[in-house]
Design a protein around this motif. Structure first.
Motif, PDB file in Angstrom:
ATOM      1  N   LEU A  82       0.796  -1.351  -0.086  1.00 54.47           N
ATOM      2  CA  LEU A  82       0.026  -0.097   0.111  1.00 54.47           C
ATOM      3  C   LEU A  82       1.084   1.295   0.025  1.00 54.47           C
ATOM      4  O   LEU A  82       0.604   2.167  -0.628  1.00 54.47           O
ATOM      5  CB  LEU A  82      -0.889  -0.099   1.142  1.00 54.47           C
ATOM      6  CG  LEU A  82      -2.197  -0.818   1.148  1.00 54.47           C
ATOM      7  CD1 LEU A  82      -2.852  -1.195   2.424  1.00 54.47           C
ATOM      8  CD2 LEU A  82      -3.252  -0.217   0.182  1.00 54.47           C
ATOM      9  N   GLN A  83       2.030   1.352   0.676  1.00 52.11           N
ATOM     10  CA  GLN A  83       2.812   2.384   0.900  1.00 52.11           C
ATOM     11  C   GLN A  83       3.302   2.594  -0.537  1.00 52.11           C
ATOM     12  O   GLN A  83       3.436   3.971  -1.024  1.00 52.11           O
ATOM     13  CB  GLN A  83       4.001   2.184   1.893  1.00 52.11           C
ATOM     14  CG  GLN A  83       3.303   2.225   3.341  1.00 52.11           C
ATOM     15  CD  GLN A  83       4.478   1.856   4.354  1.00 52.11           C
ATOM     16  OE1 GLN A  83       5.602   1.175   3.985  1.00 52.11           O
ATOM     17  NE2 GLN A  83       4.226   2.381   5.449  1.00 52.11           N
ATOM     18  N   GLN A  84       3.729   1.404  -1.218  1.00 53.51           N
ATOM     19  CA  GLN A  84       4.404   1.757  -2.685  1.00 53.51           C
ATOM     20  C   GLN A  84       3.114   2.241  -3.602  1.00 53.51           C
ATOM     21  O   GLN A  84       3.711   3.098  -4.562  1.00 53.51           O
ATOM     22  CB  GLN A  84       4.969   0.337  -3.021  1.00 53.51           C
ATOM     23  CG  GLN A  84       6.362   0.188  -2.231  1.00 53.51           C
ATOM     24  CD  GLN A  84       6.730  -1.425  -2.568  1.00 53.51           C
ATOM     25  OE1 GLN A  84       5.921  -2.048  -3.243  1.00 53.51           O
ATOM     26  NE2 GLN A  84       7.705  -1.793  -2.151  1.00 53.51           N
ATOM     27  N   ARG A  85       2.112   1.744  -3.545  1.00 56.49           N
ATOM     28  CA  ARG A  85       1.040   2.098  -4.545  1.00 56.49           C
ATOM     29  C   ARG A  85       0.523   3.734  -4.277  1.00 56.49           C
ATOM     30  O   ARG A  85       0.382   4.386  -5.282  1.00 56.49           O
ATOM     31  CB  ARG A  85      -0.085   1.310  -4.187  1.00 56.49           C
ATOM     32  CG  ARG A  85       0.119  -0.238  -4.820  1.00 56.49           C
ATOM     33  CD  ARG A  85      -0.543  -1.257  -4.165  1.00 56.49           C
ATOM     34  NE  ARG A  85      -2.078  -1.148  -4.324  1.00 56.49           N
ATOM     35  CZ  ARG A  85      -3.088  -2.051  -3.658  1.00 56.49           C
ATOM     36  NH1 ARG A  85      -2.423  -2.938  -2.768  1.00 56.49           N
ATOM     37  NH2 ARG A  85      -4.287  -2.143  -3.652  1.00 56.49           N
ATOM     38  N   VAL A  86       0.665   4.064  -3.001  1.00 55.32           N
ATOM     39  CA  VAL A  86       0.507   5.415  -2.669  1.00 55.32           C
ATOM     40  C   VAL A  86       1.365   6.398  -3.392  1.00 55.32           C
ATOM     41  O   VAL A  86       1.085   7.305  -3.901  1.00 55.32           O
ATOM     42  CB  VAL A  86       0.061   5.644  -1.219  1.00 55.32           C
ATOM     43  CG1 VAL A  86       0.025   7.077  -0.966  1.00 55.32           C
ATOM     44  CG2 VAL A  86      -1.256   5.033  -0.743  1.00 55.32           C
ATOM     45  N   LEU A  87       2.679   6.000  -3.107  1.00 54.46           N
ATOM     46  CA  LEU A  87       3.681   6.836  -3.635  1.00 54.46           C
ATOM     47  C   LEU A  87       3.537   6.818  -4.991  1.00 54.46           C
ATOM     48  O   LEU A  87       4.050   7.793  -5.883  1.00 54.46           O
ATOM     49  CB  LEU A  87       5.047   6.075  -3.349  1.00 54.46           C
ATOM     50  CG  LEU A  87       5.864   6.376  -1.872  1.00 54.46           C
ATOM     51  CD1 LEU A  87       7.048   5.572  -1.653  1.00 54.46           C
ATOM     52  CD2 LEU A  87       5.814   7.831  -1.754  1.00 54.46           C
ATOM     53  N   ALA A  88       2.976   5.626  -5.688  1.00 56.61           N
ATOM     54  CA  ALA A  88       2.886   5.492  -7.308  1.00 56.61           C
ATOM     55  C   ALA A  88       1.943   6.667  -7.666  1.00 56.61           C
ATOM     56  O   ALA A  88       1.993   7.127  -8.742  1.00 56.61           O
ATOM     57  CB  ALA A  88       2.938   4.227  -7.866  1.00 56.61           C
ATOM     58  N   LEU A  89       1.255   6.963  -6.767  1.00 51.78           N
ATOM     59  CA  LEU A  89       0.084   7.924  -7.186  1.00 51.78           C
ATOM     60  C   LEU A  89       0.389   9.162  -7.515  1.00 51.78           C
ATOM     61  O   LEU A  89      -0.215   9.967  -8.368  1.00 51.78           O
ATOM     62  CB  LEU A  89      -1.199   8.049  -6.116  1.00 51.78           C
ATOM     63  CG  LEU A  89      -1.936   6.851  -5.711  1.00 51.78           C
ATOM     64  CD1 LEU A  89      -2.771   7.164  -4.392  1.00 51.78           C
ATOM     65  CD2 LEU A  89      -2.867   6.258  -6.972  1.00 51.78           C
ATOM     66  N   ALA A  90       1.535   9.621  -6.779  1.00 52.10           N
ATOM     67  CA  ALA A  90       2.048  10.968  -6.990  1.00 52.10           C
ATOM     68  C   ALA A  90       2.780  11.413  -8.485  1.00 52.10           C
ATOM     69  O   ALA A  90       3.114  12.239  -8.745  1.00 52.10           O
ATOM     70  CB  ALA A  90       2.863  11.187  -5.947  1.00 52.10           C
TER      71      ALA A  90
END
Length: 259
Positions: A251-259
């Motif tokens: 989840l942390q990686q996927r949220v970072l990818a949103l940016a």
């Protein structure tokens, strides 16, 4: 935001007795949208959509309490001659993820970095000054009851014809109205429903942020471990730390990818 159902049921809401607004059996009969083999879907005024939302927090379905609270607020608004949109907005906002669940939810969202993506200090602000950034909803928007009890995921909503229709009709409206938002399902069964919609081409899979522990108090140990408040060696056998570690990192990686 489609207001056809509200216009259909507003006269009924205006006419409800005090006993019905407290949950008398006749209330559910008057508000029934569909029924099949012990599964009843009732109308409740939850169709308001916050078009500026960037995060959609998705529960399974409103229960008896949420339904009654929303109906009482809608009735109060109608008695004051509020517009349909104002009545729906007020009804929607009553009691959204209130009580002990809210700090658990905001802590979990902060732990995966949603607040940084949104440009706020903490996801606590989503229930205050940053409320314009969030939509709270249910994957089965209208309350579902099975043999008179709150629906808990059985029968499976993607396999039951009546419930699948509710999912692909009403919740799909929310998805279409929020093309730039991400969806955070609360619980595995809600996550399964969102991926079902993705398989149908109704929701982009990368917009589903699934894997958070459910924020209910009954899930306290999993939440505590996910948030780093409980050590691995202190966990009971019912908690799988490896699964939680994997979910947190993903989840942390996927949220970072949103940016």
């Amino acid at each position: 935001m489609d207001q056809k159902l509200f216009r259909r049921f507003a006269p009924i809401i205006r006419s409800l007795s005090a006993e019905e607004l407290a949950g008398a059996a006749s209330l559910y009969e008057k508000l029934t949208l569909a029924e099949d083999r012990g599964v009843r879907v009732c109308y409740a005024p939850f169709e308001y959509i916050n078009a500026s939302a960037r995060v959609v927090i998705v529960g399974i379905t409103p229960g008896h309490t949420q339904m009654l609270n929303a109906l009482r607020e809608a009735r109060r608004q109608l008695d004051q001659n509020a517009s349909d949109e104002m009545a729906l907005r007020a009804a929607k906002s009553t009691g959204a993820f209130s009580g002990a669940m809210r700090p658990n939810l905001t802590g979990l969202l902060d732990s995966i970095g949603i607040q940084h993506w949104l440009g706020i200090q903490s996801c606590e602000e989503l229930f205050g000054g940053a409320a314009h950034l969030v939509q709270t909803t249910s994957v089965l928007r209208n309350p579902v009851f099975v043999d008179g009890e709150n629906y808990n995921g059985t029968p499976n909503m993607t396999r039951n014809t009546l419930l699948r229709t509710q999912l692909t009709t009403y919740f799909a409206e929310d998805v279409a109205a929020l093309p730039n938002a991400v969806f955070v399902p609360l619980g595995d069964k809600v996550g399964e429903a969102l991926h079902f919609l993705a398989n149908q081409g109704l929701l982009a899979r990368e917009r589903i942020l699934d894997g958070l522990p459910h924020p209910s108090g009954a899930n306290a140990e999993r939440i505590a471990y996910f948030l780093g408040r409980k050590a691995r060696h202190e966990l009971s056998a019912k908690t799988n730390p490896g699964k939680l570690d994997e979910a947190r990192m993903s989840l942390q990686q996927r949220v970072l990818a949103l940016a």
